[in-house]
Design a protein around this motif. Sequence first.
Motif, PDB file in Angstrom:
ATOM      1  N   LYS A 197       3.276  13.664 -15.179  1.00 18.95           N
ATOM      2  CA  LYS A 197       2.050  14.368 -15.547  1.00 18.95           C
ATOM      3  C   LYS A 197       0.850  13.434 -15.528  1.00 18.95           C
ATOM      4  CE  LYS A 197       4.215  17.923 -18.464  1.00 18.95           C
ATOM      5  NZ  LYS A 197       4.338  18.469 -19.848  1.00 18.95           N
ATOM      6  N   TYR A 198       1.041  12.234 -16.040  1.00 19.87           N
ATOM      7  CA  TYR A 198      -0.056  11.264 -16.135  1.00 19.87           C
ATOM      8  C   TYR A 198      -0.524  10.773 -14.764  1.00 19.87           C
ATOM      9  CZ  TYR A 198       0.388  10.279 -21.218  1.00 19.87           C
ATOM     10  OH  TYR A 198       0.388  10.343 -22.588  1.00 19.87           O
ATOM     11  N   PHE A 199       0.443  10.376 -13.931  1.00 21.43           N
ATOM     12  CA  PHE A 199       0.108   9.540 -12.780  1.00 21.43           C
ATOM     13  C   PHE A 199       0.243  10.207 -11.414  1.00 21.43           C
ATOM     14  CE2 PHE A 199       1.477   6.541 -16.139  1.00 21.43           C
ATOM     15  CZ  PHE A 199       0.307   5.800 -16.255  1.00 21.43           C
ATOM     16  N   THR A 200       0.619  11.476 -11.360  1.00 23.74           N
ATOM     17  CA  THR A 200       0.717  12.154 -10.067  1.00 23.74           C
ATOM     18  C   THR A 200      -0.153  13.396 -10.077  1.00 23.74           C
ATOM     19  OG1 THR A 200       2.526  13.759 -10.454  1.00 23.74           O
ATOM     20  CG2 THR A 200       3.157  11.452 -10.058  1.00 23.74           C
ATOM     21  N   PHE A 201      -0.303  13.964  -8.882  1.00 23.31           N
ATOM     22  CA  PHE A 201      -1.070  15.199  -8.719  1.00 23.31           C
ATOM     23  C   PHE A 201      -0.139  16.364  -8.382  1.00 23.31           C
ATOM     24  CE2 PHE A 201      -4.019  11.776  -8.262  1.00 23.31           C
ATOM     25  CZ  PHE A 201      -5.187  12.242  -8.850  1.00 23.31           C
ATOM     26  N   VAL A 261      10.778  10.564  -7.063  1.00 23.52           N
ATOM     27  CA  VAL A 261       9.528  11.254  -6.733  1.00 23.52           C
ATOM     28  C   VAL A 261       8.344  10.533  -7.362  1.00 23.52           C
ATOM     29  CG1 VAL A 261       8.213  13.391  -7.054  1.00 23.52           C
ATOM     30  CG2 VAL A 261      10.623  13.498  -6.399  1.00 23.52           C
ATOM     31  N   LEU A 262       8.481  10.142  -8.626  1.00 17.44           N
ATOM     32  CA  LEU A 262       7.407   9.420  -9.309  1.00 17.44           C
ATOM     33  C   LEU A 262       7.072   8.129  -8.565  1.00 17.44           C
ATOM     34  CD1 LEU A 262       5.573   8.879 -11.834  1.00 17.44           C
ATOM     35  CD2 LEU A 262       7.569   7.748 -12.861  1.00 17.44           C
ATOM     36  N   ALA A 263       8.088   7.347  -8.235  1.00 18.17           N
ATOM     37  CA  ALA A 263       7.863   6.066  -7.560  1.00 18.17           C
ATOM     38  C   ALA A 263       7.197   6.257  -6.211  1.00 18.17           C
ATOM     39  CB  ALA A 263       9.192   5.325  -7.404  1.00 18.17           C
ATOM     40  N   LYS A 264       7.652   7.240  -5.452  1.00 21.42           N
ATOM     41  CA  LYS A 264       7.064   7.499  -4.128  1.00 21.42           C
ATOM     42  C   LYS A 264       5.611   7.936  -4.257  1.00 21.42           C
ATOM     43  CE  LYS A 264       7.503  10.403   0.013  1.00 21.42           C
ATOM     44  NZ  LYS A 264       6.146  10.997  -0.100  1.00 21.42           N
ATOM     45  N   VAL A 273       3.347   7.545  -6.712  1.00 25.68           N
ATOM     46  CA  VAL A 273       2.386   6.565  -7.221  1.00 25.68           C
ATOM     47  C   VAL A 273       2.223   5.405  -6.235  1.00 25.68           C
ATOM     48  CG1 VAL A 273       1.710   5.132  -9.169  1.00 25.68           C
ATOM     49  CG2 VAL A 273       3.022   7.205  -9.571  1.00 25.68           C
ATOM     50  N   THR A 274       3.313   4.971  -5.603  1.00 26.04           N
ATOM     51  CA  THR A 274       3.217   3.906  -4.609  1.00 26.04           C
ATOM     52  C   THR A 274       2.365   4.348  -3.422  1.00 26.04           C
ATOM     53  OG1 THR A 274       5.408   3.102  -5.251  1.00 26.04           O
ATOM     54  CG2 THR A 274       4.512   2.283  -3.168  1.00 26.04           C
ATOM     55  N   GLU A 275       2.543   5.581  -2.995  1.00 27.09           N
ATOM     56  CA  GLU A 275       1.743   6.115  -1.890  1.00 27.09           C
ATOM     57  C   GLU A 275       0.278   6.218  -2.290  1.00 27.09           C
ATOM     58  OE1 GLU A 275       1.702  10.331   0.484  1.00 27.09           O
ATOM     59  OE2 GLU A 275       3.620   9.262   0.379  1.00 27.09           O
ATOM     60  N   GLY A 282      -0.582   3.425  -0.084  1.00 27.40           N
ATOM     61  CA  GLY A 282      -0.551   4.149   1.178  1.00 27.40           C
ATOM     62  C   GLY A 282       0.851   4.609   1.552  1.00 27.40           C
ATOM     63  N   ALA A 283       0.897   5.579   2.474  1.00 29.15           N
ATOM     64  CA  ALA A 283       2.169   6.198   2.852  1.00 29.15           C
ATOM     65  C   ALA A 283       3.119   5.210   3.512  1.00 29.15           C
ATOM     66  CB  ALA A 283       1.913   7.379   3.779  1.00 29.15           C
ATOM     67  N   ASP A 284       2.612   4.330   4.387  1.00 31.03           N
ATOM     68  CA  ASP A 284       3.484   3.383   5.090  1.00 31.03           C
ATOM     69  C   ASP A 284       4.140   2.415   4.111  1.00 31.03           C
ATOM     70  OD1 ASP A 284       2.860   4.565   7.474  1.00 31.03           O
ATOM     71  OD2 ASP A 284       1.387   3.053   8.085  1.00 31.03           O
ATOM     72  N   ALA A 285       3.376   1.941   3.142  1.00 34.29           N
ATOM     73  CA  ALA A 285       3.924   1.002   2.155  1.00 34.29           C
ATOM     74  C   ALA A 285       4.977   1.684   1.292  1.00 34.29           C
ATOM     75  CB  ALA A 285       2.803   0.436   1.285  1.00 34.29           C
ATOM     76  N   ALA A 286       4.742   2.953   0.953  1.00 38.21           N
ATOM     77  CA  ALA A 286       5.720   3.693   0.153  1.00 38.21           C
ATOM     78  C   ALA A 286       7.024   3.870   0.925  1.00 38.21           C
ATOM     79  CB  ALA A 286       5.154   5.048  -0.257  1.00 38.21           C
ATOM     80  N   LEU A 287       6.908   4.233   2.193  1.00 40.32           N
ATOM     81  CA  LEU A 287       8.107   4.407   3.018  1.00 40.32           C
ATOM     82  C   LEU A 287       8.859   3.096   3.176  1.00 40.32           C
ATOM     83  CD1 LEU A 287       6.763   6.820   5.797  1.00 40.32           C
ATOM     84  CD2 LEU A 287       8.356   7.368   3.940  1.00 40.32           C
TER      85      LEU A 287
END
Length: 417
Positions: free
Chosen positions: A267-271, A296-299, A301-303, A307-312
Amino acid sequence: MDILQELNYRGLIHQLTDEEGLAKKISEEPIVLYAGFDPTADSLHIGHLLPILCLKRFQMAGHLPIALVGGGTGLIGDPSGRSTERSLNTQDIVVEWTDKLKKQLSRFLDFDSSVNPARMENNYNWLGDLNVITFLRDIGKNFSVNYMLAKDSVDSRLSNGISFTEFSYMILQAYDFFRMNSDINCSLQVGGSDQWGNITAGLELIGKSTGNKAFGLTMPLVTKSDGTKFGKTAGGAVWLDADKTSPYQFYQFWINTHDNDVVKFLKYFTFLAPEEIARLEEQVSASPEKREAQRVLAKEVTELVHGADAALSAIKISEVLFSGNVDTLSGREIEDAFQDVPSAEVTGEIALIDLLLAVKAAPSKRQAKQDIESGAVSVNGAKVTDLNKALTAGDGMEGKYIVIRRGKRNYYLAKFV
């Protein structure tokens, strides 16, 4: 949901001045709001994410956020949340760190929107021109010492002592709010719960000086259910700068979230939509061992931060380390994944037994031989049982990296130089 309903749903409102008045203003027109970020280091950390994302949520709802970098207040030091005096940094350092923070903040807010563009401000632009007479006569006269002593940020420091420099910080931040209210019609300041005293001081100054109506909103202090401090690891703070905390380390911080915290952090850190968060909450109850909510949370917030590439890439590294198929990693991914494991630099040709000793994978040659013979040692993802095995740079990934795995979970890194 309107923006205040969303913040309430997400548990992001700790204190709010005149909720009814703010709700009415928001319903009538886009509101200008700001959050401040002092350059006390060369990077923001995850403790700054709540106010950053609060600005982003307001912008997504059609409002006009301002990220205020404290090039002026950063030269003074905020006593809030501290038991001792800050060390004062030189102006050159503060200018350098201010520029770095501006670049980081620009990753989260849309400064090019044709409808409600975000703004970046630096309070040195007005604080740097203040002289002591103006400060004392025009600003300081609005604050009684008794009023300031009653604020938690000051009161909590009285037993250990507080300098006049940090004692004055509250007035400088109040002046920030006053200036932005007067100059660009900014009527809402948001911040962490430790900023309540500074925010209400700004409302006091605005009210006395102009009679304008303004508002303050604080978010809760982020806590973990096990009592440990949020945002800290064994290696220190979790930074938003990829060179200080790699995307993989950043991802690992979030994926290790406890079941008792993960829904709150979603709730805090994602949309994510409430429906998706509710689904993940059910998964935590029904199948906690799958850790879907943590992934899901880790992906997310990291994205959001890197960015998406770094998360992947972070997800790939995690999967590879679990499976042991490290030969699919790139050099950068190897550096990220094995940043904190025992390592050694080697040259020429080296026997595997000696390499195990060099990286501290075995305490003695006898133990190294036993581990190799028993099949407990893998080199770059391949099990090795040959006691006479020797390695050169040519055996390394990208011509230099040797990743050793001993057992299921113990990794070591050797680098040919």
